[in-house]
Design a protein around this motif. Sequence first.
Motif, PDB file in Angstrom:
ATOM      1  N   SER A 101       8.044  69.346 -55.258  1.00  0.00           N
ATOM      2  CA  SER A 101       9.436  69.694 -55.532  1.00  0.00           C
ATOM      3  C   SER A 101       9.512  70.774 -56.600  1.00  0.00           C
ATOM      4  CB  SER A 101      10.219  68.463 -55.990  1.00  0.00           C
ATOM      5  OG  SER A 101      10.052  67.385 -55.080  1.00  0.00           O
ATOM      6  N   VAL A 102      10.615  71.523 -56.555  1.00  0.00           N
ATOM      7  CA  VAL A 102      10.926  72.548 -57.541  1.00  0.00           C
ATOM      8  C   VAL A 102      12.275  72.193 -58.156  1.00  0.00           C
ATOM      9  CG1 VAL A 102      11.462  74.985 -57.919  1.00  0.00           C
ATOM     10  CG2 VAL A 102       9.618  74.342 -56.361  1.00  0.00           C
ATOM     11  N   VAL A 103      12.329  72.154 -59.475  1.00  0.00           N
ATOM     12  CA  VAL A 103      13.559  71.869 -60.192  1.00  0.00           C
ATOM     13  C   VAL A 103      14.233  73.199 -60.526  1.00  0.00           C
ATOM     14  CG1 VAL A 103      14.588  70.832 -62.247  1.00  0.00           C
ATOM     15  CG2 VAL A 103      12.641  69.724 -61.124  1.00  0.00           C
ATOM     16  N   THR A 104      15.454  73.375 -60.044  1.00  0.00           N
ATOM     17  CA  THR A 104      16.223  74.590 -60.283  1.00  0.00           C
ATOM     18  C   THR A 104      17.112  74.397 -61.503  1.00  0.00           C
ATOM     19  OG1 THR A 104      16.249  75.054 -57.910  1.00  0.00           O
ATOM     20  CG2 THR A 104      17.819  76.256 -59.276  1.00  0.00           C
ATOM     21  N   VAL A 105      17.063  75.347 -62.431  1.00  0.00           N
ATOM     22  CA  VAL A 105      17.884  75.313 -63.640  1.00  0.00           C
ATOM     23  C   VAL A 105      18.810  76.519 -63.592  1.00  0.00           C
ATOM     24  CG1 VAL A 105      17.895  75.234 -66.155  1.00  0.00           C
ATOM     25  CG2 VAL A 105      16.003  74.184 -64.895  1.00  0.00           C
ATOM     26  N   GLN A 106      20.127  76.249 -63.481  1.00  0.00           N
ATOM     27  CA  GLN A 106      21.137  77.301 -63.385  1.00  0.00           C
ATOM     28  C   GLN A 106      21.853  77.411 -64.725  1.00  0.00           C
ATOM     29  OE1 GLN A 106      22.029  76.051 -58.705  1.00  0.00           O
ATOM     30  NE2 GLN A 106      23.696  76.160 -60.181  1.00  0.00           N
ATOM     31  N   LEU A 107      21.790  78.603 -65.316  1.00  0.00           N
ATOM     32  CA  LEU A 107      22.297  78.812 -66.667  1.00  0.00           C
ATOM     33  C   LEU A 107      23.357  79.902 -66.660  1.00  0.00           C
ATOM     34  CD1 LEU A 107      18.817  78.849 -68.449  1.00  0.00           C
ATOM     35  CD2 LEU A 107      20.441  76.970 -68.461  1.00  0.00           C
ATOM     36  N   GLY A 108      24.533  79.586 -67.177  1.00  0.00           N
ATOM     37  CA  GLY A 108      25.588  80.579 -67.298  1.00  0.00           C
ATOM     38  C   GLY A 108      26.356  80.789 -66.008  1.00  0.00           C
ATOM     39  N   GLN A 109      27.351  81.654 -66.077  1.00  0.00           N
ATOM     40  CA  GLN A 109      28.210  81.902 -64.927  1.00  0.00           C
ATOM     41  C   GLN A 109      27.445  82.546 -63.779  1.00  0.00           C
ATOM     42  OE1 GLN A 109      31.762  84.094 -65.835  1.00  0.00           O
ATOM     43  NE2 GLN A 109      32.141  84.685 -63.726  1.00  0.00           N
ATOM     44  N   ALA A 110      26.750  83.634 -64.049  1.00  0.00           N
ATOM     45  CA  ALA A 110      26.008  84.311 -62.991  1.00  0.00           C
ATOM     46  C   ALA A 110      24.862  83.451 -62.476  1.00  0.00           C
ATOM     47  CB  ALA A 110      25.471  85.650 -63.507  1.00  0.00           C
ATOM     48  N   GLY A 111      24.195  82.706 -63.364  1.00  0.00           N
ATOM     49  CA  GLY A 111      23.106  81.844 -62.927  1.00  0.00           C
ATOM     50  C   GLY A 111      23.574  80.741 -61.995  1.00  0.00           C
ATOM     51  N   ASN A 112      24.729  80.150 -62.272  1.00  0.00           N
ATOM     52  CA  ASN A 112      25.259  79.108 -61.396  1.00  0.00           C
ATOM     53  C   ASN A 112      25.730  79.676 -60.069  1.00  0.00           C
ATOM     54  OD1 ASN A 112      25.536  76.246 -62.742  1.00  0.00           O
ATOM     55  ND2 ASN A 112      25.980  77.703 -64.374  1.00  0.00           N
ATOM     56  N   GLN A 113      26.357  80.835 -60.090  1.00  0.00           N
ATOM     57  CA  GLN A 113      26.804  81.437 -58.835  1.00  0.00           C
ATOM     58  C   GLN A 113      25.634  81.855 -57.957  1.00  0.00           C
ATOM     59  OE1 GLN A 113      29.318  84.569 -60.322  1.00  0.00           O
ATOM     60  NE2 GLN A 113      31.138  83.278 -60.372  1.00  0.00           N
ATOM     61  N   ALA A 114      24.630  82.502 -58.549  1.00  0.00           N
ATOM     62  CA  ALA A 114      23.461  82.916 -57.772  1.00  0.00           C
ATOM     63  C   ALA A 114      22.646  81.711 -57.320  1.00  0.00           C
ATOM     64  CB  ALA A 114      22.597  83.871 -58.596  1.00  0.00           C
ATOM     65  N   ASP A 165      26.639  75.437 -68.297  1.00  0.00           N
ATOM     66  CA  ASP A 165      27.537  76.531 -68.630  1.00  0.00           C
ATOM     67  C   ASP A 165      28.393  76.101 -69.807  1.00  0.00           C
ATOM     68  OD1 ASP A 165      28.754  78.948 -68.629  1.00  0.00           O
ATOM     69  OD2 ASP A 165      29.736  78.752 -66.667  1.00  0.00           O
ATOM     70  N   THR A 166      28.847  77.066 -70.580  1.00  0.00           N
ATOM     71  CA  THR A 166      29.715  76.754 -71.704  1.00  0.00           C
ATOM     72  C   THR A 166      31.182  76.764 -71.312  1.00  0.00           C
ATOM     73  OG1 THR A 166      29.639  79.099 -72.327  1.00  0.00           O
ATOM     74  CG2 THR A 166      28.091  77.603 -73.424  1.00  0.00           C
ATOM     75  N   GLU A 167      31.494  77.080 -70.067  1.00  0.00           N
ATOM     76  CA  GLU A 167      32.844  76.997 -69.521  1.00  0.00           C
ATOM     77  C   GLU A 167      32.795  76.195 -68.232  1.00  0.00           C
ATOM     78  OE1 GLU A 167      34.854  81.122 -71.149  1.00  0.00           O
ATOM     79  OE2 GLU A 167      33.965  81.078 -69.151  1.00  0.00           O
ATOM     80  N   SER A 168      33.882  75.554 -67.908  1.00  0.00           N
ATOM     81  CA  SER A 168      33.887  74.612 -66.781  1.00  0.00           C
ATOM     82  C   SER A 168      34.343  75.225 -65.466  1.00  0.00           C
ATOM     83  CB  SER A 168      34.804  73.426 -67.120  1.00  0.00           C
ATOM     84  OG  SER A 168      36.137  73.868 -67.342  1.00  0.00           O
ATOM     85  N   LYS A 169      34.925  76.427 -65.487  1.00  0.00           N
ATOM     86  CA  LYS A 169      35.576  76.934 -64.280  1.00  0.00           C
ATOM     87  C   LYS A 169      34.589  77.200 -63.144  1.00  0.00           C
ATOM     88  CE  LYS A 169      35.555  81.664 -66.126  1.00  0.00           C
ATOM     89  NZ  LYS A 169      36.394  82.862 -66.445  1.00  0.00           N
ATOM     90  N   VAL A 170      33.422  77.747 -63.451  1.00  0.00           N
ATOM     91  CA  VAL A 170      32.462  78.082 -62.394  1.00  0.00           C
ATOM     92  C   VAL A 170      31.870  76.818 -61.786  1.00  0.00           C
ATOM     93  CG1 VAL A 170      30.285  79.236 -61.895  1.00  0.00           C
ATOM     94  CG2 VAL A 170      31.945  80.324 -63.397  1.00  0.00           C
ATOM     95  N   ILE A 171      31.430  75.884 -62.612  1.00  0.00           N
ATOM     96  CA  ILE A 171      30.840  74.650 -62.099  1.00  0.00           C
ATOM     97  C   ILE A 171      31.874  73.837 -61.328  1.00  0.00           C
ATOM     98  CG2 ILE A 171      29.754  72.479 -62.776  1.00  0.00           C
ATOM     99  CD1 ILE A 171      28.419  73.891 -65.046  1.00  0.00           C
ATOM    100  N   SER A 172      33.104  73.786 -61.820  1.00  0.00           N
ATOM    101  CA  SER A 172      34.153  73.049 -61.113  1.00  0.00           C
ATOM    102  C   SER A 172      34.448  73.685 -59.759  1.00  0.00           C
ATOM    103  CB  SER A 172      35.426  73.005 -61.963  1.00  0.00           C
ATOM    104  OG  SER A 172      35.185  72.364 -63.204  1.00  0.00           O
ATOM    105  N   GLY A 230      25.713  88.236 -70.816  1.00  0.00           N
ATOM    106  CA  GLY A 230      26.654  87.464 -71.610  1.00  0.00           C
ATOM    107  C   GLY A 230      25.983  86.695 -72.724  1.00  0.00           C
ATOM    108  N   GLY A 231      26.643  85.627 -73.155  1.00  0.00           N
ATOM    109  CA  GLY A 231      26.117  84.838 -74.254  1.00  0.00           C
ATOM    110  C   GLY A 231      25.467  83.541 -73.827  1.00  0.00           C
ATOM    111  N   THR A 232      25.962  82.925 -72.736  1.00  0.00           N
ATOM    112  CA  THR A 232      25.410  81.633 -72.304  1.00  0.00           C
ATOM    113  C   THR A 232      24.078  81.803 -71.599  1.00  0.00           C
ATOM    114  OG1 THR A 232      27.670  80.782 -72.050  1.00  0.00           O
ATOM    115  CG2 THR A 232      25.898  79.556 -71.009  1.00  0.00           C
ATOM    116  N   GLY A 233      24.052  82.622 -70.553  1.00  0.00           N
ATOM    117  CA  GLY A 233      22.806  82.809 -69.823  1.00  0.00           C
ATOM    118  C   GLY A 233      21.717  83.418 -70.664  1.00  0.00           C
ATOM    119  N   SER A 234      22.083  84.297 -71.597  1.00  0.00           N
ATOM    120  CA  SER A 234      21.073  84.950 -72.429  1.00  0.00           C
ATOM    121  C   SER A 234      20.697  84.095 -73.632  1.00  0.00           C
ATOM    122  CB  SER A 234      21.590  86.306 -72.896  1.00  0.00           C
ATOM    123  OG  SER A 234      22.768  86.152 -73.683  1.00  0.00           O
ATOM    124  N   GLY A 235      21.669  83.701 -74.450  1.00  0.00           N
ATOM    125  CA  GLY A 235      21.372  82.964 -75.674  1.00  0.00           C
ATOM    126  C   GLY A 235      20.968  81.525 -75.436  1.00  0.00           C
TER     127      GLY A 235
END
Length: 555
Positions: A2-15, A59-66, A137-142
């Motif tokens: 198995s491979v565990v996928t880690v999605q970080l930030g707005q662009a990371g979650n969308q991609a 993500d530090t905001e909920s809109k993309v994940i929601s 941005g700040g979430t995916g990078s920092g």
Amino acid sequence: MSVVTVQLGQAGNQAGHAMLQCMWDHHASQASKSDSVHRFFRESKRCGGCHVARAICVDTESKVISHINEMQHQAPKSWTYDQARTLFTKRGAGNNWANGYYNYGRAHVPDIVNMIRLEMEACDLVEGFSILQSVAGGTGSGLGAAVLDALQDEFPHVPSWAKIIWPHETGETVVQSYNCVLSMAHAYQACDGILLFENDHLQDICHRMLRLKRVTVQDLNKVIAQQLVAALSCTREASLDDFSQMSPVNSSFGQVLREACPHPDYKLLRLRLVPQMPPTYQAFTRYEWAPLLKTASAMLNAGAHLEEGFHRARPLQNAARSATGTTRALVTAATGTVAAHAATADLTSQTPLYPHPPAEPPFLAPPPEALVQGRHGTEDNTSTAIARGGNACVSQLYFCHGTDLASGALRDVGTTTATPKVFASRSNDRTRIAGNGKAVALLSNEKALAHPLRVTSSCLSVKSPAAKTPQLAAHHNTIKPNHTTRPQDYYYSHKRARTHARPRKRPQRAVSHKAWRLYRHRAFLHQYSAYGLGAEDLHQHFLALQQVVRSYQSL
């Protein structure tokens, strides 16, 4: 496995969502027995045996994940995310790397690591981590950099492969160049491989290959998803003379990563997929393995990202070597040190403009001769050097998906700098990559990848109020009359005419170049110092990134 996928930030979650959806659509007809589905999804008894992604959404905001969760609940007979593996807050990181790394990192990294550990316990065997993030941005990078550091500390023996979305050169945020430099320096130390997706390249593919008039974020994510599915689907190592002669077992995630990054100093990767065309063209097009392989190889030699409109460079074994501008490396056998003398200047060759200049960075030793059979001169324009004599590469992996694998053979493709590897997978009409009966994905570790990271020597000629020495005064007198030093010129650039006969010359518009010019004038540093990042810390990240560029320029 198995491979565990880690999605970080707005662009990371969308991609990441687009990649998992494309993986599911590609193998939906055989989901019960597909190894690729089991690699990225697991069956959950709590939701009636449906498939749940082996993913962590942060993500530090909920809109993309929601929004993503709402889309998955509305999709019939599809997969879903585990709500216990998601983390978001009510306030974003404000496009500030220091805010994401120091503030959100200290607060949420322990919870993120705990979620990753729980997901790993649900796997029979963990092959590695697949991290998707953006660095603008700040979430995916920092926060992403803090997560990568934590994964290296907590799971040092698990391979980690970062998929980084590189921002547009024209600028998405004012301080994106700072965020890119800081993120790349951390990722290069914490990950085993870094796969770059440049937004400008993705947009060119959508405009010129897919014939889209109005490109959206969903279109860019779809291109990323198709390329990732071609490289991350379960394949088997095949013979160079006959693709149908494959290994009896699937290649592992770690095996592909080891083949792609055989040397720890070379971790940057690029992915190409051929053919790419509008869906309306596919019914009238038929491809064979030989032209697809030659096209992918020609793109690698030229350092191009499109199938058309590039200068077809000669193979490296036939390219003329020029003695002008070459890098001379003198290796001392007793101490193992290297003294590198480059004809072109870099950010450490001029008199520094900061009060306490740090020491010269320790240059890496040249790569083993087994990795690279030839070297090129160091020139101001990397793409020009590629167009003249080919693109030196450390590794090249071909992923071939389609029918009639017996007719496929990797002969006379024109790449001799690294021994190619072939991974093949049989597909049918329902499991096509990007809708094509035959598709080739080329994963390469090449010299051209240093171009978007490079700090060119011309950026050192910007006049600064801190210049007090006679040497710098004499150097500033040589500035061209039409050179301006307006603040907006530090991160914006003028559009120039583009030609299709040769690669575009864009040394002035590299992200690292803009970040260095901002740093020279101490622009926006107060936004980072407020969270604990000093100017000297930022300069150390510049040196680390410049060291990576030096390693690739030595190819």
